[in-house]
Motif scaffolding. Sequence first.
Motif, PDB file in Angstrom:
ATOM      1  N   TYR A 233       9.561   3.183   8.598  1.00 51.67           N
ATOM      2  CA  TYR A 233       8.758   2.973   9.805  1.00 51.67           C
ATOM      3  C   TYR A 233       7.783   1.809   9.652  1.00 51.67           C
ATOM      4  CZ  TYR A 233      10.441   7.434  11.553  1.00 51.67           C
ATOM      5  OH  TYR A 233      11.238   8.452  12.012  1.00 51.67           O
ATOM      6  N   GLY A 234       7.876   1.082   8.554  1.00 51.81           N
ATOM      7  CA  GLY A 234       6.972  -0.046   8.354  1.00 51.81           C
ATOM      8  C   GLY A 234       7.506  -0.982   7.295  1.00 51.81           C
ATOM      9  N   ASP A 235       7.147  -2.241   7.394  1.00 50.66           N
ATOM     10  CA  ASP A 235       7.659  -3.239   6.464  1.00 50.66           C
ATOM     11  C   ASP A 235       6.961  -3.185   5.111  1.00 50.66           C
ATOM     12  OD1 ASP A 235       9.361  -4.159   8.415  1.00 50.66           O
ATOM     13  OD2 ASP A 235       7.916  -5.617   9.186  1.00 50.66           O
ATOM     14  N   GLU A 236       5.707  -2.722   5.100  1.00 55.96           N
ATOM     15  CA  GLU A 236       4.925  -2.773   3.875  1.00 55.96           C
ATOM     16  C   GLU A 236       5.049  -1.480   3.080  1.00 55.96           C
ATOM     17  OE1 GLU A 236       0.915  -3.825   4.585  1.00 55.96           O
ATOM     18  OE2 GLU A 236       1.384  -5.705   5.587  1.00 55.96           O
ATOM     19  N   ASN A 237       5.087  -1.628   1.767  1.00 55.84           N
ATOM     20  CA  ASN A 237       5.091  -0.489   0.867  1.00 55.84           C
ATOM     21  C   ASN A 237       3.646  -0.129   0.536  1.00 55.84           C
ATOM     22  OD1 ASN A 237       5.601   1.435  -1.106  1.00 55.84           O
ATOM     23  ND2 ASN A 237       5.791  -0.117  -2.716  1.00 55.84           N
ATOM     24  N   VAL A 238       3.216   1.078   0.896  1.00 55.51           N
ATOM     25  CA  VAL A 238       1.825   1.466   0.643  1.00 55.51           C
ATOM     26  C   VAL A 238       1.681   2.283  -0.634  1.00 55.51           C
ATOM     27  CG1 VAL A 238       1.197   1.402   3.079  1.00 55.51           C
ATOM     28  CG2 VAL A 238       2.018   3.542   2.083  1.00 55.51           C
ATOM     29  N   ILE A 239       2.800   2.639  -1.272  1.00 53.95           N
ATOM     30  CA  ILE A 239       2.744   3.350  -2.553  1.00 53.95           C
ATOM     31  C   ILE A 239       3.240   2.405  -3.641  1.00 53.95           C
ATOM     32  CG2 ILE A 239       3.506   5.343  -3.887  1.00 53.95           C
ATOM     33  CD1 ILE A 239       3.943   6.845  -1.308  1.00 53.95           C
ATOM     34  N   GLU A 240       2.326   1.936  -4.446  1.00 54.64           N
ATOM     35  CA  GLU A 240       2.649   0.941  -5.468  1.00 54.64           C
ATOM     36  C   GLU A 240       2.905   1.614  -6.815  1.00 54.64           C
ATOM     37  OE1 GLU A 240       0.579  -2.977  -7.602  1.00 54.64           O
ATOM     38  OE2 GLU A 240      -0.590  -1.647  -6.309  1.00 54.64           O
ATOM     39  N   THR A 241       3.966   1.199  -7.488  1.00 46.89           N
ATOM     40  CA  THR A 241       4.242   1.666  -8.844  1.00 46.89           C
ATOM     41  C   THR A 241       3.498   0.786  -9.839  1.00 46.89           C
ATOM     42  OG1 THR A 241       6.455   2.436  -8.221  1.00 46.89           O
ATOM     43  CG2 THR A 241       6.030   2.099 -10.567  1.00 46.89           C
ATOM     44  N   VAL A 242       2.715   1.407 -10.701  1.00 50.58           N
ATOM     45  CA  VAL A 242       2.009   0.683 -11.760  1.00 50.58           C
ATOM     46  C   VAL A 242       2.713   1.022 -13.068  1.00 50.58           C
ATOM     47  CG1 VAL A 242      -0.198   0.283 -12.908  1.00 50.58           C
ATOM     48  CG2 VAL A 242      -0.145   0.853 -10.466  1.00 50.58           C
ATOM     49  N   ARG A 243       3.455   0.070 -13.581  1.00 50.85           N
ATOM     50  CA  ARG A 243       4.340   0.313 -14.716  1.00 50.85           C
ATOM     51  C   ARG A 243       3.594   0.931 -15.902  1.00 50.85           C
ATOM     52  NH1 ARG A 243       9.337  -1.524 -15.763  1.00 50.85           N
ATOM     53  NH2 ARG A 243       9.222  -2.977 -14.005  1.00 50.85           N
ATOM     54  N   GLY A 244       4.140   2.029 -16.388  1.00 53.47           N
ATOM     55  CA  GLY A 244       3.585   2.690 -17.562  1.00 53.47           C
ATOM     56  C   GLY A 244       2.392   3.584 -17.282  1.00 53.47           C
ATOM     57  N   LEU A 245       1.881   3.562 -16.041  1.00 57.63           N
ATOM     58  CA  LEU A 245       0.684   4.345 -15.726  1.00 57.63           C
ATOM     59  C   LEU A 245       0.916   5.386 -14.637  1.00 57.63           C
ATOM     60  CD1 LEU A 245      -2.043   1.536 -15.802  1.00 57.63           C
ATOM     61  CD2 LEU A 245      -1.530   3.231 -17.572  1.00 57.63           C
ATOM     62  N   GLY A 246       1.523   4.976 -13.530  1.00 55.56           N
ATOM     63  CA  GLY A 246       1.721   5.928 -12.446  1.00 55.56           C
ATOM     64  C   GLY A 246       1.829   5.235 -11.107  1.00 55.56           C
ATOM     65  N   TYR A 247       1.094   5.743 -10.117  1.00 53.97           N
ATOM     66  CA  TYR A 247       1.213   5.242  -8.752  1.00 53.97           C
ATOM     67  C   TYR A 247      -0.165   5.048  -8.134  1.00 53.97           C
ATOM     68  CZ  TYR A 247       6.029   6.731  -9.354  1.00 53.97           C
ATOM     69  OH  TYR A 247       7.306   6.886  -9.828  1.00 53.97           O
ATOM     70  N   ARG A 248      -0.207   4.144  -7.165  1.00 53.97           N
ATOM     71  CA  ARG A 248      -1.460   3.843  -6.482  1.00 53.97           C
ATOM     72  C   ARG A 248      -1.180   3.691  -4.996  1.00 53.97           C
ATOM     73  NH1 ARG A 248      -4.287  -0.772  -9.312  1.00 53.97           N
ATOM     74  NH2 ARG A 248      -2.331  -1.843  -8.880  1.00 53.97           N
ATOM     75  N   LEU A 249      -2.091   4.223  -4.175  1.00 52.09           N
ATOM     76  CA  LEU A 249      -1.966   4.097  -2.726  1.00 52.09           C
ATOM     77  C   LEU A 249      -2.735   2.870  -2.256  1.00 52.09           C
ATOM     78  CD1 LEU A 249      -0.756   5.680  -0.273  1.00 52.09           C
ATOM     79  CD2 LEU A 249      -3.056   6.571   0.090  1.00 52.09           C
TER      80      LEU A 249
END
Length: 252
Positions: A233-249
């Motif tokens: 429903y949107g072009d942008e990814n709002v859940i970012e993967t932070v390699r080796g650490l986890g996820y960020r909104l």
Amino acid sequence: MENPRLDVKSVDVNLRDSCSNHVKTVLICSKLDDCELLKSTLDRYGFIVEHTTDISYVVSVAYSLTVDIMIVDGPSLYSDTASVIGRLLLVNDRPGIIVRSSSNDDVDRIVALDMGADDCVDVSCSAREISARAAAITRRTSVRPEVKRKLGSLEFAGWELQADRRQLLTPTKNIIHLTSAEYSILRCLLSNPGFVRSRSDLRYFPNKSNDDDGRPRMMDVLVSRLRKKMMSYGDENVIETVRGLGYRLITR
């Protein structure tokens, strides 16, 4: 030199403005007879107020996003007050806690503060003063500005997470139905927007469902599924993967 007398009407207006800017909802958990007066006073100053005598109800409501302040009777009135405060402290983005003590001894109030309450007052404390204390607490503990709290929901970057329906409203006003695990993941990420949450944080956040079977990479699968739903429903990814650490909104 005498202190100038404060105009009561002016104080009331300032308090009402303060409450409307910072405070939305209050849950009173009390068996005392003055609850109707307290409820009507809080309502007059712009609070949305609910009252219950069931202290077990307090914790379940804390996870529902609907309450900014909990006003709870102290240990001398509820034997479960200590355990309830302890459980509230585990809630991400928890509500402020005001304990009302009916004891003439200050020990009851000291114990409540030691347990983690934000404030503790005697039951003789006026409803007007409690309203001011509630407004002060929410000014200190308000949600980060990029996340806006509404009754029963959180808004971020054009999205709206609706707690009562366990669904997500997109920026284009489409509805995304969430599983319990997907809802829990979003709630965990929203508790600290912009900060990285580990897979363990997401896994052990309250209200997690059986969708996560405990396999090491299962949380990655659940996040990926949620991300795909949102990106449809949107072009942008709002859940970012932070390699080796986890996820960020990403909320901006």
